[in-house]
Design a protein around this motif. Sequence first.
Motif, mmCIF file in Angstrom:
data_model
loop_
_atom_site.group_PDB
_atom_site.id
_atom_site.type_symbol
_atom_site.label_atom_id
_atom_site.label_comp_id
_atom_site.label_asym_id
_atom_site.label_seq_id
_atom_site.Cartn_x
_atom_site.Cartn_y
_atom_site.Cartn_z
ATOM 1 N N LEU A 287 12.335 11.129 -2.538
ATOM 2 C CA LEU A 287 10.729 10.905 -2.592
ATOM 3 C C LEU A 287 10.029 12.110 -3.032
ATOM 4 O O LEU A 287 8.876 12.335 -3.557
ATOM 5 N N ALA A 288 10.439 13.291 -1.976
ATOM 6 C CA ALA A 288 9.605 14.607 -1.835
ATOM 7 C C ALA A 288 9.811 15.386 -3.149
ATOM 8 O O ALA A 288 9.081 15.702 -3.462
ATOM 9 N N ARG B 265 0.580 8.863 -5.796
ATOM 10 C CA ARG B 265 0.302 10.388 -5.315
ATOM 11 C C ARG B 265 1.304 11.109 -4.943
ATOM 12 O O ARG B 265 0.890 12.363 -4.591
ATOM 13 N N HIS B 266 2.427 10.747 -4.995
ATOM 14 C CA HIS B 266 3.648 11.625 -4.594
ATOM 15 C C HIS B 266 3.466 12.452 -3.269
ATOM 16 O O HIS B 266 3.531 13.674 -3.563
ATOM 17 N N PRO B 267 3.327 11.854 -2.239
ATOM 18 C CA PRO B 267 2.955 12.557 -1.144
ATOM 19 C C PRO B 267 4.182 13.512 -0.702
ATOM 20 O O PRO B 267 5.462 12.857 -1.215
ATOM 21 N N LEU C 156 4.164 12.265 3.443
ATOM 22 C CA LEU C 156 5.380 11.695 3.049
ATOM 23 C C LEU C 156 5.924 10.924 4.382
ATOM 24 O O LEU C 156 6.382 9.747 4.639
ATOM 25 N N ARG C 157 5.937 11.942 5.227
ATOM 26 C CA ARG C 157 6.594 11.253 6.776
ATOM 27 C C ARG C 157 5.588 10.098 7.281
ATOM 28 O O ARG C 157 6.271 9.323 7.925
ATOM 29 N N LEU C 158 4.367 10.108 7.091
ATOM 30 C CA LEU C 158 3.630 8.925 7.410
ATOM 31 C C LEU C 158 3.948 7.739 6.824
ATOM 32 O O LEU C 158 4.067 6.638 7.702
ATOM 33 N N ILE C 159 3.836 7.873 5.460
ATOM 34 C CA ILE C 159 4.387 6.659 4.403
ATOM 35 C C ILE C 159 5.722 6.055 5.103
ATOM 36 O O ILE C 159 5.982 4.996 5.345
ATOM 37 N N GLU D 287 0.717 -1.279 -0.103
ATOM 38 C CA GLU D 287 0.035 0.069 -0.088
ATOM 39 C C GLU D 287 1.015 1.298 0.032
ATOM 40 O O GLU D 287 0.608 2.276 -0.747
ATOM 41 N N CYS D 288 1.947 1.227 0.965
ATOM 42 C CA CYS D 288 2.716 2.364 0.790
ATOM 43 C C CYS D 288 3.429 2.680 -0.472
ATOM 44 O O CYS D 288 3.568 3.936 -1.004
ATOM 45 N N ALA D 289 3.883 1.581 -1.018
ATOM 46 C CA ALA D 289 4.550 1.781 -2.262
ATOM 47 C C ALA D 289 3.713 2.350 -3.391
ATOM 48 O O ALA D 289 3.811 3.204 -4.335
#
Lengths: 238, 238
Positions: B76-77, A79-81, A86-89, A71-73
Amino acid sequence: MDRMHFGQHSSSQFNEALESIRNHLMEMGGLVEKQVVDALEALLRADSGLAEKVLQTEEKVDQQEIQIDEECARVLALRHPAASDLRLIIAVSKAVSDLERIGDESAKIAAMALQLAEEGESPRGYVEVRHIGNHVRNMLRDTLDAFARFDADKAVEVAAEDTEVDMEYRSAMRALVTFMMEDPRAISRVLNIIWSLRALERIGDHARNIGEQVIFLVKGTDVRHISIDQMEKEVKKP
Amino acid sequence: MDRMHFGQHSSSQFNEALESIRNHLMEMGGLVEKQVVDALEALLRADSGLAEKVLQTEEKVDQQEIQIDEECARVLALRHPAASDLRLIIAVSKAVSDLERIGDESAKIAAMALQLAEEGESPRGYVEVRHIGNHVRNMLRDTLDAFARFDADKAVEVAAEDTEVDMEYRSAMRALVTFMMEDPRAISRVLNIIWSLRALERIGDHARNIGEQVIFLVKGTDVRHISIDQMEKEVKKP
């Protein structure tokens, strides 16, 4: 510092994806917590049936790890968080590894419970298992709670508890080594208790690691490998 | 399956960022390999000075973990990697955790070396430490090699070696437990060897974990928690 803004995206699909990842992490956390509790009960009550159940459930924990990482990948790819998303992922991706390892350690305790049910009880060490077991079980609950509520203060408390568990573990070890020297016939059975205490001490470490990810998530600071005092200072920063 | 195409982006900055992450992982791998070798030497030669050096170098390993994770978060960011680039970032992020833990285990062995230098040598177990130590050291070298060359076949070999190490470990444990029962005065010293063997066995697990990330990176398949046979089948798939 960007504010925490999970679930406030214009895209409701993005919100749902993040929400789903959080829910799955909490679900995995709940299952792993149950594994720890069951493994401890199996050991303390010499309950082979319960120990077998823990060993059988391990596969489910492993599957949850794989699923959450997938799910994270997917979110990273589609979605390019950025910022706190991004920190959540990243935090979830690190935390699932720790949860899976807590599951592993629970399975090791269950295997020791089976051995002791077969060989006969250890003459010593159950008081220590119960005490340290309760301690790390509370740490695990608190660290999952801290993750659910984005509570960095609570995460620091978990880290401080880990230092206490390490001291309790060393003291229990000294007592059990002395006992083995006095009664060498019990060495093999006492060693099963020693391995279980070791597993519990490791569970404490992993609970602390998850707490460190909560602080990274909430404050944006990597607090691994620093002292509790430094950690507290980082969390107090506005 | 998308082809591996690291370093073939139109953006040279992106290429450099990925290349830098790979280089830093390899650098960390080299340092951690040295930690394992030094910790083993310290234990086998009762060399307190070398053991102290391993303990002092641990901080550097920790700093590299933090630095590489930061680099990954930045890519990633800012770069929104996809396909094999994203898998590289995910695999590196998992692998650094394992490398850091190998560093931890090396430090534990160094601490045991210090204890043994103080208490006097263990009457048994050095042959096993040398044998299993060489085995996991080769596994670590091979798994880092597999990462450097994107060699999934070699990664499967490392996983297969881990099964052998586990057997060697169990056999050594049985022998040492029997010995402790015969000579209880040596329990405390033999336990230091037992903890060192345990640390080596864990290093083997982590080397295997890194190999699993290589397979994920190259083949796009998550091969954690499956048998060696299944793993081989996944790697053979075109």
